[in-house]
Every structure is written in structure tokens, then in C-alpha cells.
Design an enzyme around this catalytic site. Structure first.
Site, PDB file in Angstrom:
ATOM      1  N   TRP A  15       0.902  -1.417   0.004  1.00 26.86           N
ATOM      2  CA  TRP A  15       0.023  -0.041   0.033  1.00 26.86           C
ATOM      3  C   TRP A  15       0.837   1.280   0.003  1.00 26.86           C
ATOM      4  O   TRP A  15       0.543   2.265  -0.601  1.00 26.86           O
ATOM      5  CB  TRP A  15      -0.730   0.109   1.125  1.00 26.86           C
ATOM      6  CG  TRP A  15      -2.103  -1.123   1.033  1.00 26.86           C
ATOM      7  CD1 TRP A  15      -2.137  -2.298   1.785  1.00 26.86           C
ATOM      8  CD2 TRP A  15      -3.071  -1.087  -0.068  1.00 26.86           C
ATOM      9  NE1 TRP A  15      -3.446  -3.015   1.289  1.00 26.86           N
ATOM     10  CE2 TRP A  15      -3.857  -2.527   0.276  1.00 26.86           C
ATOM     11  CE3 TRP A  15      -3.458  -0.352  -0.889  1.00 26.86           C
ATOM     12  CZ2 TRP A  15      -4.765  -2.832  -0.395  1.00 26.86           C
ATOM     13  CZ3 TRP A  15      -4.358  -0.959  -1.945  1.00 26.86           C
ATOM     14  CH2 TRP A  15      -5.060  -2.061  -1.680  1.00 26.86           C
ATOM     15  N   ASP A  70      -1.693   6.604   6.615  1.00 26.26           N
ATOM     16  CA  ASP A  70      -2.795   5.765   6.139  1.00 26.26           C
ATOM     17  C   ASP A  70      -3.026   4.669   7.314  1.00 26.26           C
ATOM     18  O   ASP A  70      -2.246   3.729   7.367  1.00 26.26           O
ATOM     19  CB  ASP A  70      -2.335   4.869   4.529  1.00 26.26           C
ATOM     20  CG  ASP A  70      -3.307   3.928   4.233  1.00 26.26           C
ATOM     21  OD1 ASP A  70      -4.200   3.600   4.776  1.00 26.26           O
ATOM     22  OD2 ASP A  70      -3.024   3.170   3.165  1.00 26.26           O
ATOM     23  N   LYS A  86     -12.247  -1.966   6.886  1.00 30.77           N
ATOM     24  CA  LYS A  86     -11.706  -2.974   7.675  1.00 30.77           C
ATOM     25  C   LYS A  86     -12.188  -2.868   9.296  1.00 30.77           C
ATOM     26  O   LYS A  86     -12.428  -3.866   9.680  1.00 30.77           O
ATOM     27  CB  LYS A  86     -10.098  -2.867   7.426  1.00 30.77           C
ATOM     28  CG  LYS A  86      -9.802  -3.372   6.259  1.00 30.77           C
ATOM     29  CD  LYS A  86      -8.904  -2.647   5.506  1.00 30.77           C
ATOM     30  CE  LYS A  86      -8.462  -3.302   4.219  1.00 30.77           C
ATOM     31  NZ  LYS A  86      -7.740  -2.388   3.193  1.00 30.77           N
TER      32      LYS A  86
HETATM   33  C1  LIG Z   1      -7.241  -1.905   2.157  1.00 31.40           C
HETATM   34  C2  LIG Z   1      -6.253  -0.755   2.317  1.00 31.40           C
HETATM   35  C3  LIG Z   1      -6.186   0.241   1.291  1.00 31.40           C
HETATM   36  C4  LIG Z   1      -6.926   0.300   0.287  1.00 31.40           C
HETATM   37  O1  LIG Z   1      -8.313   0.802   0.548  1.00 31.40           O
HETATM   38  P1  LIG Z   1      -9.535   1.113  -0.528  1.00 31.40           P
HETATM   39  O2  LIG Z   1     -10.376   1.683   0.099  1.00 31.40           O
HETATM   40  O3  LIG Z   1      -9.902  -0.120  -1.126  1.00 31.40           O
HETATM   41  O4  LIG Z   1      -8.773   1.960  -1.601  1.00 31.40           O
HETATM   42  C5  LIG Z   1      -5.074   1.088   1.359  1.00 31.40           C
HETATM   43  N1  LIG Z   1      -4.224   1.017   2.097  1.00 31.40           N
HETATM   44  C6  LIG Z   1      -4.217   0.162   3.190  1.00 31.40           C
HETATM   45  C7  LIG Z   1      -3.265   0.210   4.434  1.00 31.40           C
HETATM   46  C8  LIG Z   1      -5.181  -0.926   3.141  1.00 31.40           C
HETATM   47  O5  LIG Z   1      -5.220  -1.841   4.111  1.00 31.40           O
END
Ligand SMILES: *Cc1c(COP(=O)(O)O)cnc(C)c1O
Length: 365
Positions: A106, A176, A200
């Protein structure tokens, strides 16, 4: 009493398990929300009733995550993936560089998007070590005047997690937190911006939470399409256009559930207990299971491991499926196995997985 219903042992990486009481409450309220005679999905986003839902979710998140009062909480769309672009579009001017801490797939995606906008550099990387660990603070290389430093607090695919965050002084720290927001208390005041896709730890997919320190707006680029400016959403309390109302309602209900669970401190205790049930099964397996992450960098949320051969992994996953476990295969890019034990995954599911792992080892060692 909650009605007995069939629930899978859901270890999906995202979208992932939601708390059963939240789903049941949503079901109960689905066709007549608070006496309105309609579903929350059918309310106008300009109605007082919807606004109550919206503002309640914002204030609950602030309360539960200890977000400083002056910070903005936004509900956006486009997932964490759009934040990979919005962050540099707003905060990476032509005369500066942004630093990215490379800890997984990511982070790589976030860096790739920022490269499309401006100048970037790797502030640290553990790629050479197959992203088995989080860098130490003294490995981070960035200068004063750096536009911002970006990190991924939990690496969903590799199963590593930051336990503490650096003090970056005048350099805005951006994170993030898609896969570990609200899994434990965090000092939010260290961050200039936090973003997280909801699917999540916070609710269903379709909502992205952004937590923003207000002074960041002053340095934001003004030359952007309206929807891509954080300022637009701040000014309109995330109601510039139609927000994902049902997702925000669900997020609010998940937050109420977090509160009944005792908040982030209690969730951390529970998450540690859950993750340790599985890590102990790995550590006590005499190498039958091998954890991917270095012990000091292990994630509370995503537990990644391998078996001794791909054949054995296939058998493990097939047998697990027969026993009702869902989502245990590793990300397609790395293979192996991964158990995602987010906030809403009950302890019993982790206990069941541990028991299964021990049984599988006895039968296949
Ligand atoms: C799942 C995830 C993403 C992607 O998220 P989307 O909402 O599908 O764009 C980005 N960063 C991390 C750390 C993730 O776990």
C-alpha cells in the site's frame, strides 16, 4: 437476547467482519428508521434526522479516538486509494518533496500516485527484507522543509504494524490507517492527516474517514477540482454533495459498539489477546508454521504465516474452508496464509482458528 444466527469464522482482509449487534440493529431499523417511516437510505441528506446521524458519527469518532477538538473529521468517497492522490494534490507543492516510508504494497501504491503529482523520495524502506519489519525511527531520512512524511500504520498484506510514531516536528506526518484505525489508542495530535477506508475496522466499504489538522488547509493547493479539495469538504461538513449516507450510519453504529466494548483501550487488550492466540500457535509449532513479520513488528490485525510447502498450504486452506473458516489465504501478491482479526472478529473465532491450527499440525506434521 440476540437471536442465534449462522455466522462464519470471518478472517477476510477487507471488506471484513462487522459486529453482529450492529448488523442486527441495522436490520431492525432498516425499513423504519427512528419512526420516520423510511430507511436511513431513503432520508434526504439535508434532513435533520440524517444530519443527526452524520454529526453523531463525527463526534463519537472524536471522542473514541481522542481527536483534538479543532481537528476536522471528514467522510469522503473513493477509498483510501483516492487519498493516495488527494494527499499529494493538496499538500505537495512544486518546490518541495514528500517522503514516503516504504513498508509494503500500500505504501508502494501511495508513492506511485504521489510521483504522478510531484517530487517524492523514500524516507526509509524495508523492501529488501521482504517488508518483514517496520523501520526504526533512526532509519528515517528526511529534511526540514519536507512537504510531508507519509507512512502506513499497518501493513495489511505483510502483517506488520507501527507500535509508536515518530515526532516529525515541523514536517507534517500523514498516515494511511486503513487497516488498524481504532484498534488501539493513538496520539492523534502527532498527525497532520490520517485517512482510512472504512471497510476494515469502521464499517462497510464506501466511506473513507479523513482526520485533518486545520492548519493544513492553509498550505493546501487552491488550484484543484472542487471535489478534490479538502477545504470543500471541511467547509460543508462532508455534505458538499450526497455522502454515502448508509455507510456513515453503519460507521456510527460501529462506533457505538466500540464504546460499549470499552473504547480503544479495551479493544487493544482484546486484540492483543486474539492475535496472541494465533501467534502462539505459530511460535509453538516448531517451525511447522512460520510467521512472516519479525516479532517486534507483528500486526495485531493481520497475522501472516507460511507452512513448509505450497502443497501443505493448499491443504491447510482447503481443510480450514471445510471447517468454516473464511478469508485465510494470503494476498494474491505474496501467497501463504493470513488471518485478519479486526476489531469485530470475536475472540471465539481466533480461539477456533488456534485450535484448528494445532489440530492440523498434529495430523500433518
Ligand atoms: C485496504 C487498504 C487500502 C485500500 O483501500 P481502498 O479503500 O480499497 O482504496 C489502502 N491502504 C491500506 C493500508 C489498506 O489496508
Amino acid at each position: 437476547m440476540l437471536k442465534q444466527v449462522h455466522r462464519a469464522y470471518n478472517f477476510n482482509a477487507g471488506p471484513s467482519a462487522l459486529p453482529l449487534p450492529v448488523l442486527q440493529k441495522a436490520q431492525e431499523e432498516l425499513v423504519d428508521f427512528r419512526g420516520s417511516g423510511m430507511s436511513v437510505m431513503e432520508l434526504s441528506h439535508r434532513s435533520a434526522l440524517y444530519e443527526e446521524v452524520h454529526n453523531e458519527a463525527i463526534s463519537l469518532l472524536k471522542e473514541l479516538y481522542g481527536i483534538p477538538e479543532e481537528y476536522h473529521v471528514l467522510f469522503l468517497q473513493g477509498g483510501a486509494s483516492l487519498q493516495f492522490s488527494m494527499v499529494p494534490m493538496n499538500f505537495l507543492p512544486a518546490d518541495k518533496k514528500a517522503g514516503y516510508v516504504m513498508t509494503g504494497a500500500w505504501a508502494e501504491k501511495a508513492l506511485a500516485e504521489a510521483k504522478l503529482i510531484g517530487e517524492v523520495f523514500e524516507a526509509a524502506s524495508t523492501k529488501e527484507e521482504a517488508y518483514r519489519r517496520i523501520p526504526q525511527f533512526d532509519e528515517l531520512k528526511y529534511e526540514a522543509g519536507t512537504a510531508y512524511l507519509h507512512l502506513t500504520s499497518n501493513n495489511t498484506i505483510y502483517g506488520t504494524q507501527w507500535t509508536d510514531f515518530p515526532d516529525t516536528g515541523d514536517v507534517p506526518l500523514i498516515a494511511d490507517m486503513s487497516s488498524d484505525i481504532l484498534c488501539k489508542p493513538v496520539d492523534v495530535s502527532k498527525f497532520a492527516l490520517i485517512y482510512a477506508g472504512a471497510q476494515k475496522n469502521l464499517g462497510p466499504s464506501g466511506v473513507t474517514v479523513v482526520i485533518l489538522r486545520p492548519d493544513m488547509l492553509e498550505r493546501a493547493s487552491k488550484n484543484l477540482p472542487t471535489m478534490l479539495r479538502y477545504a470543500t469538504h471541511v467547509k460543508n461538513n462532508s455534505l458538499y454533495n450526497t455522502p454515502p449516507t448508509f455507510g456513515i450510519y453503519m460507521l456510527g453504529e460501529v462506533l457505538k459498539w466500540v464504546k460499549t466494548m470499552g473504547g480503544t483501550r479495551e479493544l487493544e487488550r482484546l486484540n492483543r489477546e486474539k492475535a496472541n492466540l494465533i501467534y502462539d500457535a505459530i511460535d509453538n509449532s516448531n517451525g511447522f508454521y512460520r510467521g512472516h513479520a519479525e516479532p517486534g513488528s507483528r500486526s495485531l490485525m493481520n497475522i501472516t504465516f507460511r507452512l513448509q510447502s505450497e502443497e501443505l498450504e493448499k491443504k491447510f486452506l482447503a481443510d480450514a474452508k471445510k471447517e468454516g473458516f473464511v478469508g485465510l489465504n494470503g494476498h494474491r501478491s505474496v501467497g501463504g496464509c493470513r488471518a485478519s482479526a479486526y476489531n469485530a472478529v470475536p475472540r471465539e473465532a481466533c480461539q477456533a482458528l488456534r485450535d484448528f491450527m494445532i489440530r492440523f499440525q498434529t495430523e500433518n506434521a
